[in-house]
Design a protein around this motif. Structure first.
Motif, PDB file in Angstrom:
ATOM      1  N   VAL A  99      -0.536  -0.642 -10.546  1.00 39.42           N
ATOM      2  CA  VAL A  99      -0.222  -1.784  -9.684  1.00 39.42           C
ATOM      3  C   VAL A  99      -1.083  -2.970 -10.110  1.00 39.42           C
ATOM      4  N   LEU A 148      -2.370   4.327   0.350  1.00 40.53           N
ATOM      5  CA  LEU A 148      -2.789   3.051   0.929  1.00 40.53           C
ATOM      6  C   LEU A 148      -2.594   3.049   2.442  1.00 40.53           C
ATOM      7  N   ASN A 173       1.747   4.402  -2.150  1.00 45.72           N
ATOM      8  CA  ASN A 173       2.009   3.831  -0.825  1.00 45.72           C
ATOM      9  C   ASN A 173       1.471   4.716   0.293  1.00 45.72           C
ATOM     10  N   ALA A 184       0.630  -5.019   3.864  1.00 49.35           N
ATOM     11  CA  ALA A 184       1.741  -4.424   4.613  1.00 49.35           C
ATOM     12  C   ALA A 184       1.293  -3.173   5.352  1.00 49.35           C
ATOM     13  N   SER A 185       0.452  -2.351   4.726  1.00 48.40           N
ATOM     14  CA  SER A 185      -0.036  -1.132   5.370  1.00 48.40           C
ATOM     15  C   SER A 185      -0.916  -1.456   6.573  1.00 48.40           C
ATOM     16  N   ARG A 210      -0.671  -7.103  -1.664  1.00 50.33           N
ATOM     17  CA  ARG A 210       0.544  -7.163  -0.849  1.00 50.33           C
ATOM     18  C   ARG A 210       0.844  -5.824  -0.184  1.00 50.33           C
ATOM     19  N   ARG A 211       0.695  -4.752  -0.930  1.00 49.76           N
ATOM     20  CA  ARG A 211       0.968  -3.431  -0.353  1.00 49.76           C
ATOM     21  C   ARG A 211      -0.053  -3.072   0.714  1.00 49.76           C
ATOM     22  N   GLY A 245      -0.060  -7.144  -6.468  1.00 45.89           N
ATOM     23  CA  GLY A 245       0.758  -6.132  -5.819  1.00 45.89           C
ATOM     24  C   GLY A 245      -0.038  -5.249  -4.879  1.00 45.89           C
ATOM     25  N   LEU A 246      -1.276  -4.913  -5.283  1.00 47.05           N
ATOM     26  CA  LEU A 246      -2.135  -4.086  -4.430  1.00 47.05           C
ATOM     27  C   LEU A 246      -2.441  -4.795  -3.115  1.00 47.05           C
TER      28      LEU A 246
END
Length: 324
Positions: free
Chosen positions: A241, A311, A308, A252-253, A248-249, A245-246
């Motif tokens: 990633v 995280l 995912n 979201a988590s 963003r993920r 991207g990390l």
């Protein structure tokens, strides 16, 4: 499952504490957990071993008072961003080389069958070209004192395996994360939860990470798998990633979408150089990928936890108990 008597060092650390809990849930395991004197001692072990400093003179005889057939050596002097020692390499060698080989020699003399050494991806090096990951069988190229010390320990262990017949397994993790993680990953979650704009919205790098549950699962696979003997394995999630991207993920988590500013990577590197933060910039902007195909081929092992999922569990723990 056959009965296993395991000595685990570094049992109070981030990896060690998770590994201890998992080992203690498996039927047939007897675990002796080694702690530095004064550290919190867990309640999951069949036995507890309290130690002073780990170096070339540490006496491990109390560990061999009960039959031990496996050693997992996770204790180490770890890499730090702000080094205080005048001679860092000597300090790392004292613990990571002398301490490891002293333990391994005593283990071999005590009849231990297999010695699992938790090393570091820093033995391979600090970065990779995009799309050209490290493999377990690449020629090591450590650059910093921590990586050098881990490499020297690996070399000593493999030589000891030849001399004594004790099997050695070397595992090199990339950055480990999971519930309760500290350092940079925890700081990242703290900033995301507070909605702080971060200038990392245009980073096209790739980083391999490893969820602590994946690393523990790999270690458990290596405890007795016949194909693991005297091999080196890299530990990763199998999915890379970018820093962008990390964030963003993870946002979201956490339920706090990342607020990212698209600042060119070159400008960030320049600013980091002015500020003397090149090492921090390397972690955020550089690429470091690992290939875990050897794990699949030799061990039949694939990561049970996706990036995912890892995280999400990390974020949940942070939200529930770790925001101070």
């Amino acid at each position: 499952m056959s009965s296993r008597s395991i000595l685990l060092t570094g049992a109070s650390g981030f990896l060690g504490s998770v590994l201890l809990r998992r080992l203690s849930t498996l039927e047939g395991n007897s675990v002796v957990a080694a702690y530095r004197s004064g550290k919190d001692e867990g309640d999951c072990a069949s036995g507890v071993l309290s130690l002073g400093p780990i170096d070339g003179n540490t006496d491990w005889s109390d560990a061999w008072a009960r039959p031990v057939n496996l050693v997992i050596h996770a204790a180490a002097r770890v890499h730090v961003m702000s080094e205080s020692e005048g001679d860092p390499l000597a300090a790392f060698r004292k613990v990571n080389v002398d301490g490891t080989l002293n333990l391994a020699r005593q283990a071999a003399n005590a009849g231990v069958k297999r010695f699992i050494f938790i090393s570091s991806i820093k033995v391979n090096g600090e970065s990779t070209p995009l799309g050209k990951p490290y493999t377990a069988d690449d020629t090591p190229a450590p650059l910093d004192p921590y990586g050098i010390s881990k490499h020297e320990a690996e070399q000593g262990l493999l030589a000891l395996a030849v001399a004594t017949g004790m099997e050695v397994v070397i595992i090199r993790p990339v950055l480990i994360y999971g519930p309760g993680v500290k350092a940079n990953m925890r700081s990242m979650m703290w900033w995301l939860c507070r909605g702080v704009p971060l200038p990392l919205g245009a980073i096209d790098n790739r980083r391999s990470l490893v969820a602590v549950d994946n690393l523990v699962d790999l270690i458990l696979t290596c405890l007795e798998h016949p194909a693991a003997a005297n091999q080196v394995f890299l530990a990763g999630d199998g999915e890379d990633v970018s820093t962008t991207g990390l964030l963003r993920r993870m946002g979201a988590s956490l339920g706090h979408p990342a607020r990212l500013l698209k600042v060119p990577s070159g400008l960030l590197q320049q600013v980091a150089g002015w500020a003397g933060k090149e090492a921090v910039a390397q972690r955020l902007l550089g690429t470091l990928q690992v290939d875990i195909e050897k794990n699949r081929r030799l061990l039949g092992w694939s990561p049970p936890v996706t990036l995912n999922q890892g995280l999400l569990s990390t974020a949940r723990h942070f939200l529930e108990s770790d925001q101070t």
